[in-house]
Design a protein around this motif. Structure first.
Motif, mmCIF file in Angstrom:
data_model
loop_
_atom_site.group_PDB
_atom_site.id
_atom_site.type_symbol
_atom_site.label_atom_id
_atom_site.label_comp_id
_atom_site.label_asym_id
_atom_site.label_seq_id
_atom_site.Cartn_x
_atom_site.Cartn_y
_atom_site.Cartn_z
ATOM 1 N N LEU A 239 178.878 -35.134 88.556
ATOM 2 C CA LEU A 239 179.527 -33.574 87.276
ATOM 3 C C LEU A 239 178.457 -33.862 85.890
ATOM 4 O O LEU A 239 178.439 -34.272 85.417
ATOM 5 N N ARG A 240 177.747 -32.643 86.110
ATOM 6 C CA ARG A 240 176.434 -32.392 85.115
ATOM 7 C C ARG A 240 177.208 -31.184 83.511
ATOM 8 O O ARG A 240 176.415 -31.450 82.685
ATOM 9 N N ASP A 241 178.390 -30.303 84.173
ATOM 10 C CA ASP A 241 179.073 -29.887 83.010
ATOM 11 C C ASP A 241 180.721 -30.361 82.722
ATOM 12 O O ASP A 241 180.939 -31.390 83.252
ATOM 13 N N LYS A 242 181.124 -29.563 81.525
ATOM 14 C CA LYS A 242 182.469 -29.868 81.234
ATOM 15 C C LYS A 242 182.912 -29.460 82.262
ATOM 16 O O LYS A 242 184.347 -29.757 82.203
ATOM 17 N N LYS A 243 182.777 -28.439 82.948
ATOM 18 C CA LYS A 243 183.979 -28.229 84.076
ATOM 19 C C LYS A 243 183.388 -28.038 85.387
ATOM 20 O O LYS A 243 182.388 -28.651 85.702
ATOM 21 N N LEU A 244 184.503 -28.545 86.424
ATOM 22 C CA LEU A 244 183.961 -28.297 88.188
ATOM 23 C C LEU A 244 184.153 -26.962 88.853
ATOM 24 O O LEU A 244 185.606 -26.809 89.358
ATOM 25 N N LEU A 245 183.041 -26.015 88.291
ATOM 26 C CA LEU A 245 183.603 -24.715 89.643
ATOM 27 C C LEU A 245 183.321 -25.329 90.745
ATOM 28 O O LEU A 245 182.091 -25.563 91.620
ATOM 29 N N ASN A 246 184.181 -24.573 91.675
ATOM 30 C CA ASN A 246 184.405 -24.941 93.243
ATOM 31 C C ASN A 246 184.645 -23.625 93.799
ATOM 32 O O ASN A 246 185.800 -23.613 94.595
ATOM 33 N N PRO A 247 184.085 -22.399 93.398
ATOM 34 C CA PRO A 247 184.788 -21.189 94.647
ATOM 35 C C PRO A 247 184.315 -20.952 96.132
ATOM 36 O O PRO A 247 185.057 -20.370 95.931
ATOM 37 N N THR A 248 184.050 -21.756 96.781
ATOM 38 C CA THR A 248 183.806 -22.471 98.428
ATOM 39 C C THR A 248 184.776 -23.326 98.459
ATOM 40 O O THR A 248 184.708 -23.503 99.816
ATOM 41 N N LYS A 249 185.503 -23.709 98.058
ATOM 42 C CA LYS A 249 186.646 -24.598 97.890
ATOM 43 C C LYS A 249 185.926 -25.726 98.273
ATOM 44 O O LYS A 249 186.340 -26.311 99.458
ATOM 45 N N LYS A 250 184.649 -26.634 98.338
ATOM 46 C CA LYS A 250 183.808 -27.510 98.474
ATOM 47 C C LYS A 250 184.950 -29.348 98.112
ATOM 48 O O LYS A 250 185.286 -28.711 97.667
ATOM 49 N N LYS A 251 184.871 -29.933 99.239
ATOM 50 C CA LYS A 251 185.605 -31.100 99.103
ATOM 51 C C LYS A 251 184.314 -31.792 98.484
ATOM 52 O O LYS A 251 183.328 -32.306 99.232
ATOM 53 N N TYR A 252 184.873 -32.586 97.149
ATOM 54 C CA TYR A 252 184.650 -32.936 96.411
ATOM 55 C C TYR A 252 185.266 -34.685 96.027
ATOM 56 O O TYR A 252 186.090 -34.780 96.041
ATOM 57 N N GLU A 253 184.601 -36.244 95.929
ATOM 58 C CA GLU A 253 185.369 -36.845 96.007
ATOM 59 C C GLU A 253 184.950 -37.494 94.207
ATOM 60 O O GLU A 253 184.197 -37.714 94.076
ATOM 61 N N ILE A 254 186.081 -37.676 93.646
ATOM 62 C CA ILE A 254 185.675 -37.890 92.213
ATOM 63 C C ILE A 254 186.223 -39.675 92.172
ATOM 64 O O ILE A 254 187.236 -39.855 92.260
ATOM 65 N N GLU A 255 185.515 -40.114 91.625
ATOM 66 C CA GLU A 255 186.016 -41.840 91.330
ATOM 67 C C GLU A 255 186.441 -41.977 89.739
ATOM 68 O O GLU A 255 186.329 -41.730 89.155
ATOM 69 N N ILE A 256 188.103 -42.676 89.562
ATOM 70 C CA ILE A 256 188.492 -43.197 88.848
ATOM 71 C C ILE A 256 188.616 -44.300 89.133
ATOM 72 O O ILE A 256 189.600 -45.381 89.701
ATOM 73 N N PRO A 257 188.664 -45.328 87.756
ATOM 74 C CA PRO A 257 188.234 -46.656 87.981
ATOM 75 C C PRO A 257 189.866 -46.893 87.460
ATOM 76 O O PRO A 257 190.674 -46.215 86.446
ATOM 77 N N THR A 258 190.576 -47.940 87.702
ATOM 78 C CA THR A 258 192.214 -48.689 88.070
ATOM 79 C C THR A 258 191.994 -49.607 87.038
ATOM 80 O O THR A 258 193.206 -50.183 86.713
ATOM 81 N N GLU A 259 190.954 -50.061 86.982
ATOM 82 C CA GLU A 259 191.335 -51.230 85.529
ATOM 83 C C GLU A 259 189.302 -51.106 85.537
ATOM 84 O O GLU A 259 188.883 -51.389 85.726
ATOM 85 N N GLY A 260 189.628 -52.429 83.886
ATOM 86 C CA GLY A 260 187.892 -52.558 83.555
ATOM 87 C C GLY A 260 187.522 -51.406 82.913
ATOM 88 O O GLY A 260 186.408 -51.187 82.609
ATOM 89 N N GLU B 19 190.326 -36.614 96.560
ATOM 90 C CA GLU B 19 189.717 -35.527 96.872
ATOM 91 C C GLU B 19 189.963 -34.170 96.322
ATOM 92 O O GLU B 19 191.339 -33.793 95.977
ATOM 93 N N ILE B 20 189.065 -33.345 95.615
ATOM 94 C CA ILE B 20 189.257 -31.931 94.503
ATOM 95 C C ILE B 20 188.827 -31.146 96.314
ATOM 96 O O ILE B 20 187.079 -31.144 95.854
ATOM 97 N N ASP B 21 189.900 -29.761 95.917
ATOM 98 C CA ASP B 21 188.532 -28.893 96.935
ATOM 99 C C ASP B 21 189.052 -27.736 95.970
ATOM 100 O O ASP B 21 189.121 -26.734 96.899
ATOM 101 N N SER B 22 189.371 -28.007 94.632
ATOM 102 C CA SER B 22 189.049 -27.123 93.923
ATOM 103 C C SER B 22 188.688 -27.108 92.707
ATOM 104 O O SER B 22 187.985 -27.724 92.078
ATOM 105 N N SER B 23 188.867 -25.380 92.062
ATOM 106 C CA SER B 23 188.088 -26.173 89.888
ATOM 107 C C SER B 23 188.727 -26.819 89.086
ATOM 108 O O SER B 23 189.450 -27.039 89.170
ATOM 109 N N ILE B 24 188.163 -27.507 88.038
ATOM 110 C CA ILE B 24 188.983 -28.195 87.217
ATOM 111 C C ILE B 24 187.548 -27.467 86.315
ATOM 112 O O ILE B 24 186.602 -27.446 85.899
ATOM 113 N N ASN B 25 188.563 -26.367 85.054
ATOM 114 C CA ASN B 25 187.933 -25.507 84.139
ATOM 115 C C ASN B 25 188.062 -26.744 83.303
ATOM 116 O O ASN B 25 187.078 -26.233 82.309
ATOM 117 N N ASP B 26 188.099 -27.260 83.039
ATOM 118 C CA ASP B 26 188.344 -28.673 81.714
ATOM 119 C C ASP B 26 188.451 -30.305 82.323
ATOM 120 O O ASP B 26 189.102 -30.806 82.191
#
Length: 297
Positions: free
Chosen positions: A275-296, A246-253
């Motif tokens: 995620l359509r850009d090279k960054k995730l701007l999130n000035p409103t502190k919206k909650k996003y869920e980013i999926e991270i593969p753990t294998e494969g 869960e991410i509720d802040s911006s990711i600059n890179d």
């Protein structure tokens, strides 16, 4: 008169073939025709529990057309069957949650082949939403985030649309047709023609084929062997184990962020196509869920 042995032999073969084809009935005949000279055709089909009236010549021939086309698009259909093993486990529980019939997963199949395609009209994602419709159904659509590419959220939005269409038309089949022709468009045809059944309506070419394409893919994917497809379970695309952060802040890179998660930018984008850009701007502190593969990966 002397009898031509070659001619007799040929006649004999023809007669035997005729007896074999026309002297059997039911499933045996269907199997023989499929293996010999024609495509297997089911005795009965339905969409979302609503029976397709195959006794109507026009209806039967329209289904036959889509079965023939899709069974002979061999590589495309094989890829769809492989992808479904990964996509359906995501789609099915969401349909169930919203009490939308399971058959609607085949609507996603014909819309996109279960890939994040972009249409010439600007519809995007597995469920092929236009921007305005996506926003109406609660999805975020901009240059940074486009949730039409988020399978779970797009499936939920599709469910909301389909429930509204079912309430309007009283039929899941007409609800499916309206996903292509629009509720206004299908409603206008019903009003003009004074019939209330999809199979009785004269519609545009695309919408008139739409439900039959769903029926054809449903039939082929449920019974691939009947249509010449031999696919081992080991050939299917399996789900990739992952975790959600869960991410509720911006990711600059996003490339740097990916490295902190033990993956690279490419893998991050594959699992999070919304995620359509090279960054995730999130000035409103919206909650996003980013999926991270753990294998494969």
């Amino acid at each position: 008169m002397k009898t031509n042995k070659a001619l007799l032999s040929t006649i004999g073969v023809i007669l035997i073939a005729g007896i074999l084809v026309f002297g059997v009935s039911g499933d045996s005949k269907d199997k023989l025709l499929h293996e010999g000279t024609a495509m297997y055709f089911p005795n009965a089909v339905d969409f979302a529990g609503e029976t397709t009236p195959l006794q109507i010549t026009d209806v039967k021939e329209r289904l036959d057309r889509e079965l023939l086309i899709n069974a002979n698009l061999h590589a495309t259909t094989v890829l769809i069957i492989k992808r479904a093993n990964r996509a359906f486990p995501v789609i099915e529980p969401i349909l169930q949650k919203y009490n939308v019939p399971d058959d609607f997963k085949y609507l996603a199949v014909i819309e996109s082949g279960l890939t994040n395609v972009v249409s010439v009209s600007g519809a995007k994602g597995v469920w092929q939403f236009m921007p305005d419709t996506a926003k109406e159904k609660g999805m975020e659509v901009n240059d940074i985030v486009d949730e039409r590419y988020h399978l779970e959220k797009a499936t939920e939005a599709a469910c909301k649309y389909l429930l509204s269409a079912k309430e309007k038309f009283g039929s899941w089949t007409l609800a499916a047709a309206s996903y292509n022709g629009g509720m206004t468009g299908v409603g206008k045809k019903i009003e003009e023609q004074k019939v209330f059944n999809y199979y009785d309506l004269a519609l545009t070419e695309e919408t008139s084929r739409y439900v039959f394409r769903i029926l054809a893919l449903k039939e082929i994917m449920r019974n691939p062997g009947n249509y010449g497809f031999s696919i081992f379970s080991s050939d299917l695309y399996s789900q990739i184990p992952s975790k959600k952060i869960e991410i509720d802040s911006s990711i600059n890179d996003l490339a740097d962020f990916a490295k902190t998660q033990g993956i690279n930018y490419k893998i991050l984008k594959i699992h999070n196509p919304w995620l359509r850009d090279k960054k995730l701007l999130n000035p409103t502190k919206k909650k996003y869920e980013i999926e991270i593969p753990t294998e494969g990966y």
